[in-house]
Design a protein around this motif. Sequence first.
Motif, PDB file in Angstrom:
ATOM      1  N   SER A  34       0.833  -1.197   0.000  1.00 34.16           N
ATOM      2  CA  SER A  34       0.000   0.000   0.000  1.00 34.16           C
ATOM      3  C   SER A  34       0.871   1.252   0.000  1.00 34.16           C
ATOM      4  N   LYS A  35       0.238   2.372  -0.261  1.00 35.27           N
ATOM      5  CA  LYS A  35       0.952   3.653  -0.324  1.00 35.27           C
ATOM      6  C   LYS A  35       0.471   4.538   0.821  1.00 35.27           C
ATOM      7  N   GLY A  36       1.394   5.020   1.614  1.00 33.67           N
ATOM      8  CA  GLY A  36       1.031   5.870   2.738  1.00 33.67           C
ATOM      9  C   GLY A  36       2.270   6.414   3.410  1.00 33.67           C
ATOM     10  N   ARG A  37       2.070   7.403   4.258  1.00 32.58           N
ATOM     11  CA  ARG A  37       3.193   8.063   4.929  1.00 32.58           C
ATOM     12  C   ARG A  37       3.069   7.918   6.432  1.00 32.58           C
ATOM     13  N   ILE A  99       0.069   8.252  14.762  1.00 27.62           N
ATOM     14  CA  ILE A  99      -0.420   6.908  14.460  1.00 27.62           C
ATOM     15  C   ILE A  99      -1.879   6.970  13.979  1.00 27.62           C
ATOM     16  N   LEU A 100      -2.616   8.006  14.400  1.00 27.67           N
ATOM     17  CA  LEU A 100      -4.014   8.165  13.979  1.00 27.67           C
ATOM     18  C   LEU A 100      -4.129   8.860  12.626  1.00 27.67           C
ATOM     19  N   ASP A 101      -3.079   9.553  12.202  1.00 23.81           N
ATOM     20  CA  ASP A 101      -3.089  10.238  10.907  1.00 23.81           C
ATOM     21  C   ASP A 101      -2.696   9.310   9.764  1.00 23.81           C
ATOM     22  N   TRP A 102      -2.245   8.114  10.100  1.00 21.06           N
ATOM     23  CA  TRP A 102      -1.713   7.213   9.084  1.00 21.06           C
ATOM     24  C   TRP A 102      -2.848   6.715   8.183  1.00 21.06           C
ATOM     25  N   ARG A 103      -2.848   7.215   6.964  1.00 20.00           N
ATOM     26  CA  ARG A 103      -3.835   6.807   5.967  1.00 20.00           C
ATOM     27  C   ARG A 103      -3.093   6.186   4.790  1.00 20.00           C
ATOM     28  N   ILE A 104      -3.709   5.172   4.205  1.00 15.16           N
ATOM     29  CA  ILE A 104      -3.065   4.478   3.098  1.00 15.16           C
ATOM     30  C   ILE A 104      -4.038   4.313   1.938  1.00 15.16           C
ATOM     31  N   ILE A 105      -3.461   4.143   0.770  1.00 13.10           N
ATOM     32  CA  ILE A 105      -4.221   3.749  -0.410  1.00 13.10           C
ATOM     33  C   ILE A 105      -3.724   2.383  -0.820  1.00 13.10           C
ATOM     34  N   ILE A 114      -9.861  -0.335  -5.313  1.00 10.67           N
ATOM     35  CA  ILE A 114      -8.860   0.573  -4.751  1.00 10.67           C
ATOM     36  C   ILE A 114      -9.532   1.375  -3.656  1.00 10.67           C
ATOM     37  N   GLU A 115      -8.871   1.494  -2.503  1.00 11.66           N
ATOM     38  CA  GLU A 115      -9.504   2.165  -1.371  1.00 11.66           C
ATOM     39  C   GLU A 115      -8.488   2.968  -0.573  1.00 11.66           C
ATOM     40  N   ALA A 116      -8.936   4.075  -0.029  1.00 12.48           N
ATOM     41  CA  ALA A 116      -8.118   4.909   0.850  1.00 12.48           C
ATOM     42  C   ALA A 116      -8.769   4.922   2.226  1.00 12.48           C
ATOM     43  N   ILE A 117      -8.024   4.538   3.254  1.00  9.46           N
ATOM     44  CA  ILE A 117      -8.599   4.451   4.599  1.00  9.46           C
ATOM     45  C   ILE A 117      -7.574   4.816   5.664  1.00  9.46           C
ATOM     46  N   ASN A 118      -8.098   5.131   6.855  1.00  8.40           N
ATOM     47  CA  ASN A 118      -7.241   5.250   8.031  1.00  8.40           C
ATOM     48  C   ASN A 118      -6.949   3.854   8.568  1.00  8.40           C
ATOM     49  N   VAL A 119      -5.719   3.605   8.950  1.00  7.23           N
ATOM     50  CA  VAL A 119      -5.325   2.272   9.409  1.00  7.23           C
ATOM     51  C   VAL A 119      -5.812   2.019  10.829  1.00  7.23           C
ATOM     52  N   ILE A 205       6.631  10.564  -0.977  1.00  6.40           N
ATOM     53  CA  ILE A 205       5.521  11.374  -1.480  1.00  6.40           C
ATOM     54  C   ILE A 205       4.271  10.922  -0.737  1.00  6.40           C
ATOM     55  N   ASP A 206       3.568  11.864  -0.136  1.00  2.34           N
ATOM     56  CA  ASP A 206       2.378  11.545   0.646  1.00  2.34           C
ATOM     57  C   ASP A 206       1.201  11.278  -0.288  1.00  2.34           C
ATOM     58  N   SER A 207       0.684  10.051  -0.248  1.00  2.00           N
ATOM     59  CA  SER A 207      -0.421   9.681  -1.135  1.00  2.00           C
ATOM     60  C   SER A 207      -1.704  10.423  -0.796  1.00  2.00           C
ATOM     61  N   GLN A 208      -1.766  11.031   0.399  1.00  2.00           N
ATOM     62  CA  GLN A 208      -2.975  11.727   0.842  1.00  2.00           C
ATOM     63  C   GLN A 208      -2.795  13.241   0.877  1.00  2.00           C
ATOM     64  N   ALA A 209      -1.700  13.735   0.315  1.00  2.00           N
ATOM     65  CA  ALA A 209      -1.372  15.151   0.493  1.00  2.00           C
ATOM     66  C   ALA A 209      -2.226  16.094  -0.331  1.00  2.00           C
ATOM     67  N   ASP A 210      -2.803  15.598  -1.409  1.00  2.00           N
ATOM     68  CA  ASP A 210      -3.488  16.494  -2.337  1.00  2.00           C
ATOM     69  C   ASP A 210      -4.596  15.740  -3.066  1.00  2.00           C
ATOM     70  N   PRO A 211      -5.752  16.379  -3.283  1.00  2.00           N
ATOM     71  CA  PRO A 211      -6.860  15.708  -3.979  1.00  2.00           C
ATOM     72  C   PRO A 211      -6.484  15.186  -5.357  1.00  2.00           C
ATOM     73  N   GLU A 212      -5.604  15.912  -6.070  1.00  2.00           N
ATOM     74  CA  GLU A 212      -5.203  15.471  -7.407  1.00  2.00           C
ATOM     75  C   GLU A 212      -4.370  14.193  -7.343  1.00  2.00           C
TER      76      GLU A 212
END
Length: 403
Positions: A34-37, A99-105, A114-119, A205-212
């Motif tokens: 998965s992709k996440g920061r 640890i609560l901000d960790w979101r992944i795609i 394909i899904e984006a969620i908080n872990v 690169i943060d996968s959640q940093a920008d809507p684009e």
Amino acid sequence: MGRKSKQQIEEETTAIQSFLSTQHYRKANTLINSKGRSTLLVQKLFAVSIAKAEHNPDDNTLEANIYGTDLKKIFGVKGGSFYEHIKSAIEPAKNKPSILDWRIIYSNDETQEIEAINVITDASFKNGVLNVRYNNKITPYLTNLQSNYTVLSLAEAVQLNSVYSFRLYEILKAEMDRQRAITKRPGPYYVQYHLTDLKLRLGIIDSQADPEIISALKKGNPDYDKIEKQADKLDGAGKLKTFGNFKKFALDKAQKELNETTSIWFDYEPVKAGRGGKVVNIRFIIDVNPKVKKCDIPEEKANKTTVIDSMEVIDQIQDIIDQKIKFSEIRAIAEAADYNIDKVRAAYELSKKNKNIDNFVGWMISAIKNDYKAAGSGNSSIVGKYVQGSFNYDEWEQDLLDN
């Protein structure tokens, strides 16, 4: 209190290593890729909590409770409280995800989703105990795993000093094990990643940093050039924006750490394309680390099984046996078979012909040790060196588990 002696330090180090030596955690490969920061501490806490997590099938929740004293052992904290470390992981800090901000795609190729969620949905540290509760959507990727997952060493993971080393350890170990399972041959193994894709996997690169960026990643074939340009506008990659810095601070550092301290070894080469020879891909060569020490098993078996060999056999046993049994029980079965997967497979096939097994693990150990075979063609009876009814499987199983 005076300074600790060299012997005391060595004893504490040995105790920590002993504590970690049998600890492993499992992750679905979908989650690993998965992709996440996140920070290194968050990744380590996640690995520790996976190893300790308990699943409640009634509401499909996965929750871990970890004593601060255990965390101190795992992370090698020699004195004082672990509170400040936990606080830095749970409390949001500038430019550092908690640890609560960790979101992944993540993408599931089997379901084409394909899904984006908080872990993690909840985390607390009270009365010296860290409590972590996972998003229910993550549960299938952490528990009751039957296939397409990787077993990782907690001892190897927690001693890494870079989040990029940590992520590459998981990613490359998963890829090596996957290729080894498919090809049934020894390494080396090869895999290639788009440079931007790799930066997303490592959290550079943060996968959640920008809507684009989020929108681009949700497509089946992401436009990595567009993602890279958008990240550049946000300065998302920071000092690792240039390939020279990415090579020096991420790839080279991870290569040195993994090759010196883990069970995997890797080398890599940049792949250039286009006018000016821009680096567009990274090609990895992965193999079992030649420095891997012998498994902690009886001396007479030391020349037969390495740590990697034993974990590979244990992985295969988990794939073969369609029973819910503990890791210690799987290891006991492997020990009984001298880590010979063919013996385990043969015993399991016999077990499916016997409808009167009260203690599955004990029966498997006995069947392996006594070389049980079917009594005859078309006959479901099992015979061995001893009559089944005269043997105490529970005692034998417990003896192996205790040792």
